[in-house]
Design an enzyme around this catalytic site. Structure first.
Site, short mmCIF file in Angstrom:
data_model
loop_
_atom_site.label_atom_id
_atom_site.label_comp_id
_atom_site.label_asym_id
_atom_site.label_seq_id
_atom_site.Cartn_x
_atom_site.Cartn_y
_atom_site.Cartn_z
N ASP A 163 0.81 -1.21 0.00
CA ASP A 163 0.00 0.00 0.00
C ASP A 163 0.85 1.26 0.00
O ASP A 163 2.07 1.22 0.17
CB ASP A 163 -0.95 0.00 1.21
CG ASP A 163 -0.26 -0.53 2.46
OD1 ASP A 163 0.99 -0.54 2.51
OD2 ASP A 163 -0.96 -0.97 3.38
N ASP B 214 -7.30 -3.47 14.35
CA ASP B 214 -8.64 -3.88 13.96
C ASP B 214 -8.60 -5.04 12.98
O ASP B 214 -9.57 -5.33 12.29
CB ASP B 214 -9.42 -2.70 13.38
CG ASP B 214 -8.69 -2.04 12.22
OD1 ASP B 214 -7.66 -2.59 11.78
OD2 ASP B 214 -9.13 -0.97 11.75
N HIS C 220 -6.91 -5.38 10.18
CA HIS C 220 -6.81 -5.10 8.75
C HIS C 220 -5.49 -5.61 8.19
O HIS C 220 -4.46 -5.51 8.84
CB HIS C 220 -7.02 -3.62 8.44
CG HIS C 220 -5.93 -2.70 8.90
ND1 HIS C 220 -6.12 -1.75 9.88
CD2 HIS C 220 -4.64 -2.58 8.51
CE1 HIS C 220 -4.99 -1.09 10.06
NE2 HIS C 220 -4.07 -1.57 9.26
N GLU D 190 -9.46 -2.12 5.51
CA GLU D 190 -10.06 -1.82 6.80
C GLU D 190 -11.30 -2.68 7.01
O GLU D 190 -11.81 -3.28 6.07
CB GLU D 190 -10.45 -0.34 6.81
CG GLU D 190 -9.29 0.61 6.57
CD GLU D 190 -8.46 0.86 7.79
OE1 GLU D 190 -8.48 0.04 8.73
OE2 GLU D 190 -7.78 1.89 7.84
#
Lengths: 438, 358
Positions: free
Chosen positions: B72, B141, B143, B148
């Site tokens: 990313d 979380d 991801h 996400e």
């Protein structure tokens, strides 16, 4: 900036490479620290390379990776006051071709001491000598290639507008006063003090003069507007006169404490301007750390009074690098002799100190030993600070991206009286030009 | 799923680094047959990069024939911004090893056409022959990359809006000024990661414990995108003890015992040999045609996921023949009856197949 003009390739890489060299496992002088970082330089452009951009944009890998084994990688040293070296005195009158040849020899020798750029200094002389010598001493960076060695950043004329009572060893007969800018032009020659129509900078980059003589203080803005730095020196100036010179644009003091009034508690003299006084910016100042000109404690006081203005200079004569003995010296009209005994230079028939014959790296080591300063502090005094004084920050005296790739590889050797720095390698414009034989 | 648990982050990182090195060595990459490595950024893989660099400097591994794809990159900050993932990779990995700059691929967050950039990135991965090993980290979380919570498990490389929690967590790198934190990023999709021939995820620290628990002990859930790893044929998670805090004791003991037993038997779970030497073809999803999805035409969320088996090395099960209902007319035995039916069913079938294929 004359130095940022794109110039011809500084070298041609071997075997069709891209000329990139990467230094790794080294401590690079960055600001006040020695940081563990890689450094990429390009020998074609002669610059420090933004490595990340070279990798992602130009898809380049270095031709050569050099592991410095934890040694120090410092910007190349800048010498602001050098009267001559390796047997050649800049203040000599010679055939132009011979003079040019001598300069080239000095440049090649000088670079081996770690000095990659310098200001050739001419002492108080007759006008004819300035006019014949100065054209050869102007900034050479754009035309210089790596193999040429040290480059001139412009000449430093120390005189002849000096106070006769603070002449040091300069001949009193040639000293004069300036009432107008024409007097300066008359002395140095118009082409040496002004930028020509092609934009080539003037040969003279710095003038040392006594501000209290004639109209000198009033002439300072005329000089600074032409890109010439005014340095206070060989002067009887009081604190007030020195402050007026600073207000007029003086940004430097030539060999602080020598050839000037000492600090007096009722009139601090030139030294006083280093205090934050009169709301004026504090000037840079040159210090000769050879153990003869100044007491070590004096150096410590000067450093602590204004660390950011502290510049180490040698004021070395052409005897630096020569054996002991008596050497001829052109001094204005007459020729006298200077006796060299080790690092000491004395004017023959007197007890006057006649400059020094020390190298800049020795000054750095002395400074380290005497003051307990850190290595970055000591190195800044011969790199970043003089570059800032000359308005060359970001180009000289640092290893930031885009700066000239002038570098010195230093190793530390512990001696009985402290730490000595030793010049192992010297790189000019990204090319290795000296390697110490071990 | 392999879960490797080590006492501390250092030994977990070391395990991953050594695993990558042994994979590359066994693969024996050449210029024509490079090893394709997917790479993450963030705090979790820092130790892995450090050890890889050490091993490179010690001459134990060369990255000359390794092609890399990063997961990313932020949108809207300069490429050489100190917090960009280009800078991260340069600072922590590329500047220290001999990766060829031509082999490095990172999404360009400043591309004029971000959508085209994403489509092209997927194409580049395909051209490189697919990813041999995708290394990853996770967020608190759960991801993976910037996928996400709520990201489609069939997602591919695309523009992604960052979760508020992620923006908050990142603000520490931007002078705690929320306005300076990029709000968007380009990221590979969950599906892109799952199509790698092997996925290795490093999870370190107590903060990630809940995410690890969700991904190991719970079902596949788009709110914890890492859980999609359960659908991959060769996933491996390497974590430290702290990251197991939320797991059941039973789970931890189970995975530890498997590793222990395997070792005592002199047998370690390893990839099929075809994968280890990279001779196998690029894994293909079994869907008739994979349309490169994009923002305007997202892939429909179907049960493709369950069909998307990259396990080409397994024997492909023969599919039960499609039900072709015969016609009552055939059974009645009245000649010419079919002539009365228009249109002809045979022709109808041919026409419908043709239209599906179009």
């Amino acid at each position: 900036m004359p130095h940022s003009v794109p110039s011809s390739p500084k070298s041609t890489p071997k075997n069709g490479g891209n000329g990139l060299t990467k230094f790794t496992n080294c401590r690079v002088l960055k600001g006040d620290k020695l940081v563990d970082e890689d450094l990429w330089v390009n020998s074609v452009t002669g610059k420090v390379v933004r490595s990340q951009a070279a990798f992602y944009d130009d898809l380049c890998l270095p031709d050569e990776t050099i592991n410095l084994g934890g040694r120090i990688l410092s910007p190349g040293f800048i010498e602001c006051q050098l009267n001559g070296a390796f047997g050649f005195n800049f203040s000599t009158s010679l055939e132009p071709a011979v003079y040019a040849k001598k300069i080239k020899e000095v440049n090649k020798q000088l670079v081996k001491t770690g000095v990659t750029s310098y200001m050739p200094t001419i002492t108080s002389q007759r006008s004819e000598l300035y006019k014949s010598a100065l054209p050869f001493l102007g900034p050479s960076g754009d035309y210089q290639v790596a193999e040429d060695g040290a480059e001139s950043l412009g000449a430093h004329v120390e005189g002849p507008f000096l106070n006769p009572t603070k002449n040091g060893i300069h001949s009193v007969d040639v000293l004069r006063e300036a009432q107008s800018f024409e007097d300066l032009v008359d002395c140095y020659g118009l082409s040496n003090i002004t930028t020509d129509e092609t934009g080539r900078p003037s040969s003279i980059k710095m003038i040392t003069a006594a501000p209290e003589l004639g109209q000198m203080t009033r002439l300072i803005p005329e000089l600074t507007s032409r890109g010439v730095i005014y340095s206070i020196g060989h002067s009887e100036a009081t604190y007030e006169e020195a402050s007026a010179a600073i207000a007029a644009g003086a940004t430097m003091i030539t060999h602080l404490f020598n050839a000037m009034r000492p600090l007096h508690h009722r009139n601090p003299g030139i030294f006083g301007v280093l205090g934050i006084a009169e709301s004026l910016p504090r000037p840079y100042f040159g210090i000769i750390a050879d153990g003869e000109h100044l007491h070590p404690t004096t150096i410590k006081i000067a450093f602590n009074s204004h660390p950011d203005g502290f510049i180490l200079v040698t004021d070395a004569m052409h005897m630096v690098g020569l054996p002991d003995g008596a050497y001829e010296w052109t001094n204005g009209d007459c020729t006298s002799h200077i006796v060299k005994k080790g690092p000491k230079l004395i004017l023959e028939g007197s007890d006057k100190i006649a400059g020094s014959s020390i190298t800049l790296i020795e000054c750095v080591s002395n400074f380290l030993k005497w003051t307990g300063a850190s290595i970055p502090q000591a190195l800044r005094a011969v790199t970043t600070t003089p570059a800032a004084m000359l308005g060359l920050q970001g180009l000289k005296g640092c290893l930031d991206n885009g700066a000239d790739a002038d570098m010195v590889v230093l190793s530390e050797s512990q001696t009985n009286d402290g730490l000595d720095l030793v010049v192992d390698e010297v790189w000019k414009f990204g090319t290795k030009v000296f390697s110490r034989q071990t | 799923m392999r879960l490797i648990i080590r006492d501390d982050s250092e030994s977990a990182s070391s395990y991953v680094a050594n695993y990558i090195i042994s994979r590359i060595k066994h693969f024996n990459p050449t210029t024509a047959h490079p090893f394709v490595l997917g790479l993450p950024t963030g705090s979790s893989p820092l130790g892995v990069y450090r050890i890889l660099v050490e091993k490179y400097k010690a001459g134990e591994i060369s990255f000359e024939n390794v092609v890399t794809f990063n997961m990313d990159e932020y949108i809207g900050i300069p490429r050489d911004h100190p917090e960009s993932y280009h800078s991260f990779m340069w600072k922590h990995f590329f500047s220290h090893v001999n990766v060829n700059p031509n082999h490095v691929h990172i999404l360009d967050g400043n591309a004029p056409n971000l959508e085209a950039e994403c489509v092209e990135y997927e194409a580049k991965i395909k051209r490189a022959g697919g990813i041999d090993l995708f290394l990853g980290g996770i967020g608190e979380d759960g991801h993976i990359a910037f996928n996400e919570p709520g990201s489609s498990l069939a997602s591919r490389t695309r523009v992604k809006t960052l979760a508020y929690d992620t923006i908050l967590a990142n603000s520490r790198f931007f002078g705690n000024d929320l306005d300076k934190v990029p709000k968007m990023a380009l990221t590979v999709g969950v599906q892109t990661v799952l199509e790698a021939r092997e996925v290795v995820v490093v999870i370190l620290g107590a903060r990630k414990a809940l995410a690890l628990q969700k991904c190991i002990e719970q079902g596949v859930n788009h709110m914890w995108t890492l859980s999609s790893l359960q659908l991959h044929p060769h996933p491996m998670i390497v974590c430290d003890e702290d990251a197991t805090l939320e797991l059941q004791v039973k789970t931890v003991k189970y995975f530890k015992s498997i590793e222990k037993v395997a070792q005592t038997q002199g047998f370690e779970q390893i990839l099929p040999s075809k994968l280890r030497t990279g001779a196998s073809p690029v894994p293909q999803t079994v869907v008739d045609e994979v349309q490169s999805p994009n923002i305007l035409a997202p892939q429909p969320v179907t049960s493709r996921f369950l069909q998307a088996s990259p396990a080409a090395e397994y024997p492909v099960r023969s599919v039960s023949p499609d039900l072709v209902p015969d016609r009552m007319a055939d059974r009645v035995g009245i000649p010419n009856i079919s002539r009365r039916l228009t249109p002809q069913p045979e022709q109808q079938r041919v026409a419908s197949v043709a239209s599906v294929g179009a």
